[in-house]
Design a protein around this motif. Structure first.
Motif, PDB file in Angstrom:
ATOM      1  N   SER A 217       0.512   9.631  -4.980  1.00 32.46           N
ATOM      2  CA  SER A 217       0.780  10.976  -4.463  1.00 32.46           C
ATOM      3  C   SER A 217       1.638  11.764  -5.433  1.00 32.46           C
ATOM      4  O   SER A 217       1.396  12.950  -5.668  1.00 32.46           O
ATOM      5  N   GLU A 218       2.642  11.116  -6.008  1.00 36.57           N
ATOM      6  CA  GLU A 218       3.510  11.780  -6.981  1.00 36.57           C
ATOM      7  C   GLU A 218       2.749  12.125  -8.253  1.00 36.57           C
ATOM      8  O   GLU A 218       2.905  13.212  -8.804  1.00 36.57           O
ATOM      9  N   ALA A 219       1.926  11.194  -8.728  1.00 34.58           N
ATOM     10  CA  ALA A 219       1.187  11.406  -9.985  1.00 34.58           C
ATOM     11  C   ALA A 219       0.063  12.414  -9.792  1.00 34.58           C
ATOM     12  O   ALA A 219      -0.286  13.137 -10.727  1.00 34.58           O
ATOM     13  N   ASP A 220      -0.512  12.459  -8.600  1.00 29.44           N
ATOM     14  CA  ASP A 220      -1.591  13.381  -8.254  1.00 29.44           C
ATOM     15  C   ASP A 220      -2.667  13.451  -9.348  1.00 29.44           C
ATOM     16  O   ASP A 220      -2.927  14.514  -9.918  1.00 29.44           O
ATOM     17  N   PRO A 221      -3.292  12.309  -9.653  1.00 26.40           N
ATOM     18  CA  PRO A 221      -4.306  12.296 -10.711  1.00 26.40           C
ATOM     19  C   PRO A 221      -5.513  13.158 -10.335  1.00 26.40           C
ATOM     20  O   PRO A 221      -5.902  13.224  -9.163  1.00 26.40           O
TER      21      PRO A 221
ATOM     22  N   TYR B 122       0.831  -1.199   0.000  1.00 19.68           N
ATOM     23  CA  TYR B 122       0.000   0.000   0.000  1.00 19.68           C
ATOM     24  C   TYR B 122       0.871   1.257   0.000  1.00 19.68           C
ATOM     25  O   TYR B 122       0.574   2.218  -0.706  1.00 19.68           O
ATOM     26  N   GLU B 123       1.947   1.234   0.765  1.00 18.00           N
ATOM     27  CA  GLU B 123       2.824   2.396   0.815  1.00 18.00           C
ATOM     28  C   GLU B 123       3.406   2.712  -0.561  1.00 18.00           C
ATOM     29  O   GLU B 123       3.515   3.876  -0.946  1.00 18.00           O
ATOM     30  N   ARG B 124       3.769   1.670  -1.307  1.00 16.11           N
ATOM     31  CA  ARG B 124       4.304   1.872  -2.660  1.00 16.11           C
ATOM     32  C   ARG B 124       3.241   2.462  -3.573  1.00 16.11           C
ATOM     33  O   ARG B 124       3.518   3.378  -4.362  1.00 16.11           O
ATOM     34  N   ILE B 125       2.009   1.947  -3.478  1.00 13.03           N
ATOM     35  CA  ILE B 125       0.916   2.473  -4.298  1.00 13.03           C
ATOM     36  C   ILE B 125       0.639   3.926  -3.925  1.00 13.03           C
ATOM     37  O   ILE B 125       0.531   4.797  -4.784  1.00 13.03           O
TER      38      ILE B 125
ATOM     39  N   GLU C 266       3.899   0.592 -12.891  1.00 12.97           N
ATOM     40  CA  GLU C 266       4.925   0.065 -13.799  1.00 12.97           C
ATOM     41  C   GLU C 266       5.784   1.186 -14.366  1.00 12.97           C
ATOM     42  O   GLU C 266       7.005   1.033 -14.490  1.00 12.97           O
ATOM     43  N   GLU C 267       5.168   2.324 -14.684  1.00 14.93           N
ATOM     44  CA  GLU C 267       5.920   3.486 -15.187  1.00 14.93           C
ATOM     45  C   GLU C 267       6.934   3.984 -14.149  1.00 14.93           C
ATOM     46  O   GLU C 267       7.959   4.555 -14.512  1.00 14.93           O
ATOM     47  N   HIS C 268       6.624   3.781 -12.874  1.00 13.93           N
ATOM     48  CA  HIS C 268       7.503   4.217 -11.789  1.00 13.93           C
ATOM     49  C   HIS C 268       8.404   3.089 -11.284  1.00 13.93           C
ATOM     50  O   HIS C 268       9.013   3.205 -10.221  1.00 13.93           O
ATOM     51  N   GLY C 269       8.450   1.985 -12.003  1.00 14.33           N
ATOM     52  CA  GLY C 269       9.351   0.893 -11.660  1.00 14.33           C
ATOM     53  C   GLY C 269       8.878  -0.005 -10.523  1.00 14.33           C
ATOM     54  O   GLY C 269       9.666  -0.778  -9.979  1.00 14.33           O
ATOM     55  N   GLU C 270       7.603   0.084 -10.169  1.00 14.33           N
ATOM     56  CA  GLU C 270       7.049  -0.770  -9.117  1.00 14.33           C
ATOM     57  C   GLU C 270       6.403  -1.990  -9.762  1.00 14.33           C
ATOM     58  O   GLU C 270       5.655  -1.861 -10.712  1.00 14.33           O
TER      59      GLU C 270
END
Length: 75
Positions: free
Chosen positions: A16-20, A8-11, A34-38
């Motif tokens: 939070s970074e993408a702020d959709p 959950y923390e990774r998601i 996947e775009e962020h390497g997760e």
């Protein structure tokens, strides 16, 4: 499916970074991850993690077809 610690923390970090501006489907969140390497196994795994966090109020689930997810106010 076993939920590994920190999923959950990774998601949350990626969201939070993408702020959709709009709530996202599990598939859209998986693509962002996947775009962020997760690495996650599937959109189903993402939905499972988010569904469990929704029970604690961390995630808002919009019950539409398909379900959409948004970080809660306190996240």
């Amino acid at each position: 499916m076993r939920i590994r610690r920190g999923e959950y923390e990774r998601i949350r970090e990626v969201l939070s970074e993408a702020d959709p501006e709009e709530p996202l489907t599990a598939r859209e969140i998986l693509d962002l991850l996947e775009e962020h390497g997760e690495e996650f196994d599937s959109a189903h795994q993402v939905a499972t993690v988010l569904g469990r966090e929704a029970e604690m109020g961390e995630i808002e689930v919009i019950q539409d077809q398909p379900y959409r997810y948004r970080l809660g106010e306190g996240s």
